[in-house]
Design a protein around this motif. Structure first.
Motif, PDB file in Angstrom:
ATOM      1  N   ARG A 126     -84.330 -20.134  80.631  1.00  0.00           N
ATOM      2  CA  ARG A 126     -84.064 -21.520  80.632  1.00  0.00           C
ATOM      3  C   ARG A 126     -84.820 -22.630  79.357  1.00  0.00           C
ATOM      4  O   ARG A 126     -84.305 -23.766  79.035  1.00  0.00           O
ATOM      5  CB  ARG A 126     -84.909 -22.395  82.163  1.00  0.00           C
ATOM      6  N   GLU A 127     -85.142 -21.757  78.373  1.00  0.00           N
ATOM      7  CA  GLU A 127     -85.309 -22.693  77.218  1.00  0.00           C
ATOM      8  C   GLU A 127     -85.026 -21.931  76.227  1.00  0.00           C
ATOM      9  O   GLU A 127     -85.588 -22.771  75.134  1.00  0.00           O
ATOM     10  CB  GLU A 127     -86.746 -23.466  77.032  1.00  0.00           C
ATOM     11  N   ALA A 128     -84.171 -21.254  75.930  1.00  0.00           N
ATOM     12  CA  ALA A 128     -83.314 -20.452  74.865  1.00  0.00           C
ATOM     13  C   ALA A 128     -82.496 -21.019  74.425  1.00  0.00           C
ATOM     14  O   ALA A 128     -81.715 -21.796  75.465  1.00  0.00           O
ATOM     15  CB  ALA A 128     -82.692 -19.092  75.414  1.00  0.00           C
ATOM     16  N   ARG A 157     -85.316 -17.432  72.266  1.00  0.00           N
ATOM     17  CA  ARG A 157     -83.417 -17.474  71.151  1.00  0.00           C
ATOM     18  C   ARG A 157     -82.645 -16.294  71.507  1.00  0.00           C
ATOM     19  O   ARG A 157     -83.241 -15.391  71.642  1.00  0.00           O
ATOM     20  CB  ARG A 157     -83.428 -16.988  70.278  1.00  0.00           C
ATOM     21  N   VAL A 158     -81.795 -16.671  71.601  1.00  0.00           N
ATOM     22  CA  VAL A 158     -80.817 -15.677  72.052  1.00  0.00           C
ATOM     23  C   VAL A 158     -79.538 -15.587  70.873  1.00  0.00           C
ATOM     24  O   VAL A 158     -78.741 -16.215  70.786  1.00  0.00           O
ATOM     25  CB  VAL A 158     -80.015 -15.049  73.551  1.00  0.00           C
ATOM     26  N   GLU A 159     -79.503 -14.535  69.884  1.00  0.00           N
ATOM     27  CA  GLU A 159     -78.190 -14.879  69.084  1.00  0.00           C
ATOM     28  C   GLU A 159     -77.510 -13.311  69.098  1.00  0.00           C
ATOM     29  O   GLU A 159     -77.695 -12.075  69.587  1.00  0.00           O
ATOM     30  CB  GLU A 159     -79.182 -14.077  67.468  1.00  0.00           C
ATOM     31  N   ILE A 160     -76.087 -13.622  69.490  1.00  0.00           N
ATOM     32  CA  ILE A 160     -75.181 -13.085  68.952  1.00  0.00           C
ATOM     33  C   ILE A 160     -73.736 -13.089  68.480  1.00  0.00           C
ATOM     34  O   ILE A 160     -73.881 -13.901  68.230  1.00  0.00           O
ATOM     35  CB  ILE A 160     -74.597 -13.456  70.975  1.00  0.00           C
ATOM     36  N   GLU A 188     -85.858 -13.376  70.817  1.00  0.00           N
ATOM     37  CA  GLU A 188     -86.668 -13.778  70.419  1.00  0.00           C
ATOM     38  C   GLU A 188     -87.289 -13.941  71.655  1.00  0.00           C
ATOM     39  O   GLU A 188     -86.647 -14.686  72.652  1.00  0.00           O
ATOM     40  CB  GLU A 188     -86.958 -15.012  69.595  1.00  0.00           C
ATOM     41  N   LEU A 189     -88.648 -13.345  72.305  1.00  0.00           N
ATOM     42  CA  LEU A 189     -89.911 -13.424  73.528  1.00  0.00           C
ATOM     43  C   LEU A 189     -90.393 -13.674  73.173  1.00  0.00           C
ATOM     44  O   LEU A 189     -91.320 -13.527  71.916  1.00  0.00           O
ATOM     45  CB  LEU A 189     -89.532 -12.159  73.974  1.00  0.00           C
ATOM     46  N   GLU A 190     -91.149 -14.724  74.558  1.00  0.00           N
ATOM     47  CA  GLU A 190     -92.646 -14.731  73.924  1.00  0.00           C
ATOM     48  C   GLU A 190     -93.792 -14.245  75.352  1.00  0.00           C
ATOM     49  O   GLU A 190     -93.233 -14.258  75.989  1.00  0.00           O
ATOM     50  CB  GLU A 190     -92.731 -16.294  73.763  1.00  0.00           C
ATOM     51  N   GLN A 191     -94.649 -14.131  74.657  1.00  0.00           N
ATOM     52  CA  GLN A 191     -95.765 -13.709  75.734  1.00  0.00           C
ATOM     53  C   GLN A 191     -96.186 -14.582  76.766  1.00  0.00           C
ATOM     54  O   GLN A 191     -96.876 -15.768  75.565  1.00  0.00           O
ATOM     55  CB  GLN A 191     -96.878 -12.471  74.794  1.00  0.00           C
TER      56      GLN A 191
END
Length: 115
Positions: free
Chosen positions: A58-60, A28-31, A111-114
């Motif tokens: 690519r899935e953001a 997720r990318v929030e601006i 939002e990042l995933e490990q």
């Protein structure tokens, strides 16, 4: 369309944050996008969907919070919020205003995933 160069820089910034935090994916990318930023939201979304296809984003999902224009009138002192691109005070109709918010585009949250 300068939205393409803006999205390229945005994705590069997302990748930097992801790699710095050992993330395998950006989900997720929030601006925050001000209405006076000069960026067209739908063109930005199209550019993001096009350029994210390869790489860590690519899935953001892109979440755009449109920031209204916030003005302070230098004549009457009132602060007002506008959803249109007008710098005229809605209280006294003066053109002597100062923009307090609504001109910028800012990366607010990732939002990042490990792995």
């Amino acid at each position: 369309m300068h939205e393409y160069s803006i999205v390229t820089a945005l994705i590069e910034e997302c990748e930097r944050h992801a790699f710095a935090n050992n993330a395998s994916k950006v989900s997720r990318v929030e601006i925050k996008l001000g209405i006076l930023s000069g960026v067209e939201p739908e063109l930005l979304r199209t550019a993001f969907e096009t350029f994210k296809l390869e790489g860590i984003c690519r899935e953001a999902n892109l979440v755009m919070n449109i920031q209204p224009l916030v003005l302070r009138c230098l004549d009457c002192g009132q602060s007002t919020e506008h959803s249109e691109r007008s710098v005229i005070c809605s209280h006294c109709q003066s053109g002597q205003t100062k923009v307090l918010d609504g001109e910028d585009m800012m990366l607010m949250q990732l939002e990042l995933e490990q792995a």
